[in-house]
Design a protein around this motif. Sequence first.
Motif, PDB file in Angstrom:
ATOM      1  N   TRP A 178       0.791  -1.374   0.031  1.00  0.00           N
ATOM      2  CA  TRP A 178       0.028   0.174   0.044  1.00  0.00           C
ATOM      3  C   TRP A 178       0.791   1.262  -0.040  1.00  0.00           C
ATOM      4  O   TRP A 178       1.921   1.311   0.629  1.00  0.00           O
ATOM      5  N   LYS A 179       0.309   2.247  -0.567  1.00  0.00           N
ATOM      6  CA  LYS A 179       0.944   3.684  -0.725  1.00  0.00           C
ATOM      7  C   LYS A 179       0.037   4.610  -0.439  1.00  0.00           C
ATOM      8  O   LYS A 179      -1.275   4.437  -0.580  1.00  0.00           O
ATOM      9  N   PHE A 180       0.534   5.832  -0.047  1.00  0.00           N
ATOM     10  CA  PHE A 180      -0.400   6.847   0.319  1.00  0.00           C
ATOM     11  C   PHE A 180       0.017   8.275  -0.337  1.00  0.00           C
ATOM     12  O   PHE A 180       1.288   8.325  -0.610  1.00  0.00           O
ATOM     13  N   ARG A 181      -1.104   8.762  -1.159  1.00  0.00           N
ATOM     14  CA  ARG A 181      -0.741   9.695  -2.111  1.00  0.00           C
ATOM     15  C   ARG A 181      -1.255  11.042  -1.561  1.00  0.00           C
ATOM     16  O   ARG A 181      -2.432  10.942  -1.038  1.00  0.00           O
ATOM     17  N   ALA A 182      -0.822  12.188  -1.542  1.00  0.00           N
ATOM     18  CA  ALA A 182      -1.191  13.376  -1.230  1.00  0.00           C
ATOM     19  C   ALA A 182      -1.756  14.156  -2.360  1.00  0.00           C
ATOM     20  O   ALA A 182      -1.385  14.491  -3.241  1.00  0.00           O
ATOM     21  N   VAL A 183      -3.363  14.267  -2.301  1.00  0.00           N
ATOM     22  CA  VAL A 183      -3.956  14.523  -3.408  1.00  0.00           C
ATOM     23  C   VAL A 183      -4.420  16.201  -3.637  1.00  0.00           C
ATOM     24  O   VAL A 183      -3.923  16.860  -4.325  1.00  0.00           O
ATOM     25  N   GLY A 184      -4.917  16.661  -2.456  1.00  0.00           N
ATOM     26  CA  GLY A 184      -5.034  17.969  -2.437  1.00  0.00           C
ATOM     27  C   GLY A 184      -6.169  18.586  -3.378  1.00  0.00           C
ATOM     28  O   GLY A 184      -6.049  19.787  -3.881  1.00  0.00           O
ATOM     29  N   GLN A 185      -7.253  17.965  -3.699  1.00  0.00           N
ATOM     30  CA  GLN A 185      -8.157  18.294  -4.826  1.00  0.00           C
ATOM     31  C   GLN A 185      -9.506  19.019  -4.063  1.00  0.00           C
ATOM     32  O   GLN A 185     -10.145  18.203  -3.072  1.00  0.00           O
TER      33      GLN A 185
END
Length: 395
Positions: free
Chosen positions: A150-157
């Motif tokens: 698993w990975k975590f992505r910083a989205v900020g949308q």
Amino acid sequence: MTQMTKGGNLPVPGTALQVAVTWRQGVHVPDVDVSALLLDATGRVRSDADLVFYNQPAHPSGAVRHLGKGQGADGTGADWLWLDLAAVAPGTDRVVVAASADGGTFGQVPSLDVRVALPDGQQVASFTIGDASTETAFVFGEFYRRNGGWKFRAVGQGYASGLAGLATDFGISVAEDPQPVSAAPAPPPPAPLPLAPVAPPADRLVSELALSFPPFTHHATGKERVTCPPNLPPGARVVVEIECRDSISVNIDSCDAYGRADQDLLSTYEDEVHARTFATVPQDRPLSLVVRADTPWTLRVLPLAHARRLEHSLDGRGPDLLVYEGPSGVLSFVHQGRSNFVVWHYFASDDPQWQGDEEDLLVNEVGRLDVLAPVRAPGLLRIEADGPWRLGVGG
């Protein structure tokens, strides 16, 4: 802890994680309500049950739970999610962390960020939102599968259409004027507890399961007396949850009016503890608890509705609290540990002169066992155990 930038990603442990959306509270600052969406390979939910938020606080799989809000002494607000990546179903490819602003826009919310941490409080990642303006909903980040992990992505949308618009984009069916609603109409709850009994005693459990309040979370190490916020419902039973790792022992006691340890609520000697019990909020003062452990621990006080329901069968390990809403009958108990296995049943007395609960000691054995015991009424089941166990309804 890794401070992330928009679009960045990093690997995360594929186990249990705490996720908090935090912000600085203040006058004219909107409240923030966090949510999670479980998405398949097409980027859509499979059903409306894949949205977890304050009015639907647990996913059917148990992989995601909305824990509710807390407040720090410095005026920082936080809305919490619990995420067990190991329990996410194979058909779910992404878990999106989002939030909506209640009564304003995210441009009015200062110091806005999302934080990911391990159950012991160790920070994994943090992502700060610095460009919010007129948005009323935000996707902060997402957990996604990659190469077996698993990975975590910083989205900020951001979204200008609120939670309803965000949810619709991911396949959730939303009414034109979305309001928090129950899955089925329910009668108005009784006046706040405690009251002189004017209804059948069993209504106490129903009333307590309908009560809601922002969960309280506290992190510490060693022995500490913890005073809970005064907003807990007087006279009601609440879930007390503790997480700790590598401690010789973990104990929780409730306190009397003088702050002295009064009643043993939980004792366990497991290496890795994720245990639950319950406490009754005093009528005339805040609930106080004494926690004893050698290593860092996290304490949570939650509404009773956060306890697991025993409907057919449930597996667990160590101390736990279950809600049984069925009729009188027989329960089965299997224990794989080596030490004590004790199950208490707390249920409403049918004696009109007695306002308290009756207590049945259903099981009190040592070591491995496979037994049956009668249960007389709906109520709470408090389990003391040192190993794996299974409870079932019927013989």
